[in-house]
Design an enzyme around this catalytic site. Sequence first.
Site, PDB file in Angstrom:
ATOM      1  N   LYS A  40       4.702  11.003  -7.040  1.00  0.00           N
ATOM      2  CA  LYS A  40       4.471  11.479  -5.681  1.00  0.00           C
ATOM      3  C   LYS A  40       3.778  12.835  -5.667  1.00  0.00           C
ATOM      4  CE  LYS A  40       6.897  10.302  -2.242  1.00  0.00           C
ATOM      5  NZ  LYS A  40       6.045   9.169  -1.849  1.00  0.00           N
ATOM      6  N   THR A 212       6.261   8.611   9.476  1.00  0.00           N
ATOM      7  CA  THR A 212       5.210   7.627   9.246  1.00  0.00           C
ATOM      8  C   THR A 212       5.767   6.232   9.503  1.00  0.00           C
ATOM      9  OG1 THR A 212       5.690   7.547   6.865  1.00  0.00           O
ATOM     10  CG2 THR A 212       4.005   9.093   7.603  1.00  0.00           C
ATOM     11  N   ASP A 245       1.650   9.058   0.275  1.00  0.00           N
ATOM     12  CA  ASP A 245       1.200  10.286  -0.368  1.00  0.00           C
ATOM     13  C   ASP A 245      -0.235  10.623   0.027  1.00  0.00           C
ATOM     14  OD1 ASP A 245       3.642  10.558  -1.718  1.00  0.00           O
ATOM     15  OD2 ASP A 245       2.963   9.226  -3.315  1.00  0.00           O
ATOM     16  N   ARG A 278      -7.324  -0.828  -1.494  1.00  0.00           N
ATOM     17  CA  ARG A 278      -7.663  -0.818  -2.916  1.00  0.00           C
ATOM     18  C   ARG A 278      -6.380  -0.854  -3.726  1.00  0.00           C
ATOM     19  NH1 ARG A 278     -11.164   4.716  -2.059  1.00  0.00           N
ATOM     20  NH2 ARG A 278     -12.722   3.873  -0.614  1.00  0.00           N
ATOM     21  N   SER A 284      -6.735   4.662  -5.736  1.00  0.00           N
ATOM     22  CA  SER A 284      -7.161   4.136  -4.445  1.00  0.00           C
ATOM     23  C   SER A 284      -7.498   5.224  -3.432  1.00  0.00           C
ATOM     24  CB  SER A 284      -6.058   3.250  -3.861  1.00  0.00           C
ATOM     25  OG  SER A 284      -4.944   4.042  -3.444  1.00  0.00           O
TER      26      SER A 284
END
Length: 297
Positions: A40, A212, A245, A278, A284
């Site tokens: 992370k 989130t 992240d 991705r 990604s």
Amino acid sequence: MTDIVVLGSTNMDLVAYVEKAPQRGETVTGREFRTVPGGKGANQAIAAARAGATVSMIGAVGNDAFGSRLRATLEHSGVNTDHLRTTEGPSGTAHIVVDDEGGNSIVVVPGANATVDRVLPRDEGCIASADSLLLQLETPLSAVLAGARTARAHGVRTILTPAPAQPLPPELLAATDLLVPNEHEAAALTGLTDPREAAAALLERVPEVVVTLGAAGSLYAARGAEPLTVPAPRVTAVDTTGAGDTFVGALAVALGEARPVREALSWAATAAALSVQRAGASASMPYRPEIEAGYAS
């Protein structure tokens, strides 16, 4: 250009791709396996650097092949690794199963990350000179708390991702400026499953919260203000590993550039949406021109 320091974990992600994740006691056949640098802390550092910040990483890797690759990956993305120490023994690893719907389950083995239990004197100056400090919970809480206190003492914005979910000491929350849990972490911290209710409860402990919500976007709440919900772009997810992240790293950049909150959240959501299309975590993460192009479209 905003200056960001990340104190956190570096892991090598060992990723198996399967049609459907195995249940307890079940064996399934995977279709692909990859080793991808992650953790992370490293993920947030790479996301912020690619989004346009000057970034330094505080943490540890082992003296193994994974450690060398983790350091090189950070440096390739423009992250300063002067404060990333090398310890005896293995680097951290994350064992990840990704299904065909893009969902994942993860087992983290801390390795060298477990040695990051304090803020060294040479790290204090690095934190003090930053605009923002990003923290997560894959390193010992003692270091997370020390980092938050150092940032608070020098007027540096502290952004905490409370993952993996666990009880947090009041003194850590008292030194946190912005808390960014996902909806499951928000529920774990408050006992409330409704994100708005959880965010309201968290505002009793921290001044700002972003919950989130995955494909639904994010919820922003601050003391004395009406909650704000910002949708995420609609995309087809290939792999959601590292999406949170990516969001936090890009959000730190946008806030450091003094963008309005709604714009900052939308810009960060664009970065996260690009990442889930991705495979892999750090691999990604989009670069700033991609985020700007996606945000403008």
